[in-house]
Write a protein that holds these residues in place. Structure first.
Motif, PDB file in Angstrom:
ATOM      1  N   ASP A  83       5.215  -1.347  14.359  1.00  0.00           N
ATOM      2  CA  ASP A  83       5.503  -0.240  15.202  1.00  0.00           C
ATOM      3  C   ASP A  83       4.723   0.902  14.663  1.00  0.00           C
ATOM      4  O   ASP A  83       3.832   1.027  14.293  1.00  0.00           O
ATOM      5  N   LEU A  84       5.658   2.085  14.765  1.00  0.00           N
ATOM      6  CA  LEU A  84       5.201   3.325  14.342  1.00  0.00           C
ATOM      7  C   LEU A  84       4.529   3.415  12.960  1.00  0.00           C
ATOM      8  O   LEU A  84       3.712   4.162  12.672  1.00  0.00           O
ATOM      9  N   ASP A  85       5.448   2.770  12.055  1.00  0.00           N
ATOM     10  CA  ASP A  85       4.869   2.873  10.625  1.00  0.00           C
ATOM     11  C   ASP A  85       3.530   2.400  10.582  1.00  0.00           C
ATOM     12  O   ASP A  85       2.573   2.784   9.659  1.00  0.00           O
ATOM     13  N   ARG A  86       3.193   1.319  11.212  1.00  0.00           N
ATOM     14  CA  ARG A  86       2.059   0.612  10.986  1.00  0.00           C
ATOM     15  C   ARG A  86       0.735   1.569  11.751  1.00  0.00           C
ATOM     16  O   ARG A  86      -0.443   1.708  11.294  1.00  0.00           O
ATOM     17  N   LEU A  87       1.259   2.201  12.990  1.00  0.00           N
ATOM     18  CA  LEU A  87       0.204   3.094  13.468  1.00  0.00           C
ATOM     19  C   LEU A  87      -0.239   4.277  12.416  1.00  0.00           C
ATOM     20  O   LEU A  87      -1.131   4.909  12.273  1.00  0.00           O
ATOM     21  N   ILE A  88       0.972   4.902  11.678  1.00  0.00           N
ATOM     22  CA  ILE A  88       0.782   5.865  10.676  1.00  0.00           C
ATOM     23  C   ILE A  88      -0.052   5.481   9.764  1.00  0.00           C
ATOM     24  O   ILE A  88      -0.904   6.168   9.075  1.00  0.00           O
ATOM     25  N   ASP A  89       0.020   4.044   9.144  1.00  0.00           N
ATOM     26  CA  ASP A  89      -0.749   3.719   8.218  1.00  0.00           C
ATOM     27  C   ASP A  89      -2.113   3.684   8.728  1.00  0.00           C
ATOM     28  O   ASP A  89      -3.289   4.275   7.703  1.00  0.00           O
ATOM     29  N   LEU A  90      -2.512   3.325   9.760  1.00  0.00           N
ATOM     30  CA  LEU A  90      -3.778   3.196  10.361  1.00  0.00           C
ATOM     31  C   LEU A  90      -4.478   4.597  10.330  1.00  0.00           C
ATOM     32  O   LEU A  90      -5.698   4.782  10.007  1.00  0.00           O
ATOM     33  N   LEU A  91      -3.600   5.635  10.886  1.00  0.00           N
ATOM     34  CA  LEU A  91      -4.239   7.069  10.845  1.00  0.00           C
ATOM     35  C   LEU A  91      -4.460   7.214   9.630  1.00  0.00           C
ATOM     36  O   LEU A  91      -5.552   8.184   9.388  1.00  0.00           O
ATOM     37  N   ALA A  92      -3.482   7.129   8.605  1.00  0.00           N
ATOM     38  CA  ALA A  92      -3.579   7.575   7.170  1.00  0.00           C
ATOM     39  C   ALA A  92      -5.104   6.940   6.447  1.00  0.00           C
ATOM     40  O   ALA A  92      -5.860   7.608   6.110  1.00  0.00           O
ATOM     41  N   ILE A  93      -5.501   5.815   6.830  1.00  0.00           N
ATOM     42  CA  ILE A  93      -6.723   5.181   6.344  1.00  0.00           C
ATOM     43  C   ILE A  93      -7.794   5.876   7.020  1.00  0.00           C
ATOM     44  O   ILE A  93      -8.665   6.079   6.333  1.00  0.00           O
ATOM     45  N   PHE A  94      -7.805   6.080   8.175  1.00  0.00           N
ATOM     46  CA  PHE A  94      -8.832   6.634   8.884  1.00  0.00           C
ATOM     47  C   PHE A  94      -9.067   8.052   8.228  1.00  0.00           C
ATOM     48  O   PHE A  94     -10.203   8.536   7.853  1.00  0.00           O
ATOM     49  N   ARG A  95      -8.137   8.825   7.782  1.00  0.00           N
ATOM     50  CA  ARG A  95      -8.013  10.392   7.255  1.00  0.00           C
ATOM     51  C   ARG A  95      -8.896  10.152   6.149  1.00  0.00           C
ATOM     52  O   ARG A  95      -9.591  11.055   5.570  1.00  0.00           O
ATOM     53  N   ILE A  96      -8.454   9.120   5.268  1.00  0.00           N
ATOM     54  CA  ILE A  96      -9.130   8.833   3.997  1.00  0.00           C
ATOM     55  C   ILE A  96     -10.521   8.548   4.074  1.00  0.00           C
ATOM     56  O   ILE A  96     -11.257   9.139   3.284  1.00  0.00           O
ATOM     57  N   PHE A  97     -11.208   8.057   5.079  1.00  0.00           N
ATOM     58  CA  PHE A  97     -12.446   7.657   5.264  1.00  0.00           C
ATOM     59  C   PHE A  97     -13.178   8.966   5.797  1.00  0.00           C
ATOM     60  O   PHE A  97     -14.171   9.172   5.088  1.00  0.00           O
ATOM     61  N   ILE A  98     -12.607   9.533   6.680  1.00  0.00           N
ATOM     62  CA  ILE A  98     -13.135  11.073   7.036  1.00  0.00           C
ATOM     63  C   ILE A  98     -13.230  12.010   5.868  1.00  0.00           C
ATOM     64  O   ILE A  98     -14.163  12.735   5.730  1.00  0.00           O
ATOM     65  N   GLN A  99     -12.183  11.910   5.015  1.00  0.00           N
ATOM     66  CA  GLN A  99     -12.254  13.051   3.751  1.00  0.00           C
ATOM     67  C   GLN A  99     -12.815  12.635   2.684  1.00  0.00           C
ATOM     68  O   GLN A  99     -12.837  13.471   1.743  1.00  0.00           O
ATOM     69  N   ALA A 100     -13.353  11.297   2.551  1.00  0.00           N
ATOM     70  CA  ALA A 100     -13.780  10.793   1.054  1.00  0.00           C
ATOM     71  C   ALA A 100     -14.987  11.745   0.826  1.00  0.00           C
ATOM     72  O   ALA A 100     -15.812  12.053   1.532  1.00  0.00           O
ATOM     73  N   PRO A 101     -14.931  12.126  -0.464  1.00  0.00           N
ATOM     74  CA  PRO A 101     -16.103  12.844  -0.857  1.00  0.00           C
ATOM     75  C   PRO A 101     -17.326  12.016  -0.920  1.00  0.00           C
ATOM     76  O   PRO A 101     -17.506  10.819  -0.898  1.00  0.00           O
ATOM     77  N   ARG A 102     -18.617  12.512  -0.624  1.00  0.00           N
ATOM     78  CA  ARG A 102     -19.886  11.671  -0.410  1.00  0.00           C
ATOM     79  C   ARG A 102     -20.090  10.826  -1.605  1.00  0.00           C
ATOM     80  O   ARG A 102     -20.705   9.758  -1.446  1.00  0.00           O
ATOM     81  N   ARG A 103     -19.577  11.197  -2.787  1.00  0.00           N
ATOM     82  CA  ARG A 103     -20.102  10.205  -3.996  1.00  0.00           C
ATOM     83  C   ARG A 103     -18.959   8.989  -3.737  1.00  0.00           C
ATOM     84  O   ARG A 103     -19.263   7.876  -4.429  1.00  0.00           O
ATOM     85  N   GLU A 104     -17.886   8.861  -2.765  1.00  0.00           N
ATOM     86  CA  GLU A 104     -17.198   7.805  -2.618  1.00  0.00           C
ATOM     87  C   GLU A 104     -17.242   6.903  -1.530  1.00  0.00           C
ATOM     88  O   GLU A 104     -16.534   6.300  -1.069  1.00  0.00           O
TER      89      GLU A 104
END
Length: 294
Positions: A150-171
């Motif tokens: 439910d909501l926890d899985r959606l939060i996980d998905l958005l958190a992973i998207f945020r990591i991809f968006i904010q990842a520094p160029r070297r990563e």
């Protein structure tokens, strides 16, 4: 490193459980799920253990434990593991979650704050691969998602998207060539997977066009035309790139002498190995090992 076979992969139909839009799955290797395939769903994929070659679209890169990837809609993909002597399988090698892209687009239409995710999804058509701290954070969340609903899985998905968006160029890096579109004639899926399996199993041996054509019951001339249409490169170029990918992996993950790696990768002599490796990677095997170990 550029590469390999694109073509029409198996279509996988993704079915989340009732009442859920985000599918979470784990499996080992070999597995019916570990094959050259595609699906409309966006996929976040973790290799929990093992090493080998990641193939996505028209690209190929070595992978190691902890690799996290974001694959766009209908990007064909597969991970081929190197099994150690005596090793027949890698249990629970893969962890993945999948979601239909229209779900994300609908979210962005309602919440403008999610607009950056749409930009990320457009980039995912090139198959994004994380490394370093970004990969470790995403892997932890993806593994934990298996126990959430439910909501926890959606939060996980958005958190992973945020990591991809904010990842520094070297990563982060991309695997697929910009503008890549998979196109191939009907009926090629089984043959492409047969060819990949045969080459992978015999990568250290001498591989001829005639031998591989016989595996898919085609004449050498017909197979050559078929393969060029499916892959966009000729057969010998694919074999060279697969050999180089094997050598790249062994250079980084083992202490084997370079002469031994040359042999295990199917290159007949040192001069040919150095020439072909530099043509594919831009550097020599020795320099490649030195660069990736510092």
């Amino acid at each position: 490193m550029g590469s390999h076979v694109d073509g029409r992969a198996d279509l996988e139909v993704v079915l989340p459980r009732s009442g859920e839009s985000i599918r979470w799955v784990e499996h080992g290797y070999p597995s019916a799920l570990a094959r050259w395939h595609h699906h409309i769903e966006i996929e976040i994929h973790l290799i929990r253990k093992g090493r080998g070659m990641m193939m996505a679209g028209d690209g190929m890169v070595p992978f190691d434990s902890g690799q996290v990837s974001l694959l766009g809609s209908d990007v064909p993909h597969n991970w081929i593991s190197e099994l150690d002597p005596g090793e027949v399988s890698i249990p629970k090698r893969d962890v993945a979650c999948q979601v239909h892209p229209e779900r994300i687009r609908a979210l962005a239409r309602i919440f403008p704050e999610a607009g950056r995710i749409l930009t990320l999804l457009r980039r995912s058509g090139q198959a994004l691969v994380l490394s370093g701290a970004s990969a470790r954070r995403a892997a932890t969340i993806l593994i934990g998602m298996g126990a959430h609903h439910d909501l926890d899985r959606l939060i996980d998905l958005l958190a992973i998207f945020r990591i991809f968006i904010q990842a520094p160029r070297r990563e982060w890096m991309t695997v697929v060539t910009p503008g890549y579109v998979a196109e191939a004639p009907d009926g090629m899926t089984e043959r492409v997977n047969q060819v990949l399996a045969y080459i992978t199993a015999h990568i250290a041996d001498r591989i001829t066009l005639e031998e591989v054509a016989a595996q898919v019951v085609m004449s050498p001339s017909a197979f050559s035309r078929f393969f060029k249409e499916a892959a966009g490169i000729n057969f010998s170029a694919l074999v060279c790139r697969l050999r180089t990918a094997r050598a790249s992996l062994l250079l980084v993950t083992t202490d084997l002498p370079i002469a031994r790696i040359q042999s295990l990768s199917g290159f007949g002599n040192a001069a040919n190995f150095n020439r072909r490796f530099k043509m594919e990677t831009g550097t020599t095997p020795r320099a490649y090992r030195r660069a990736y170990r510092h």
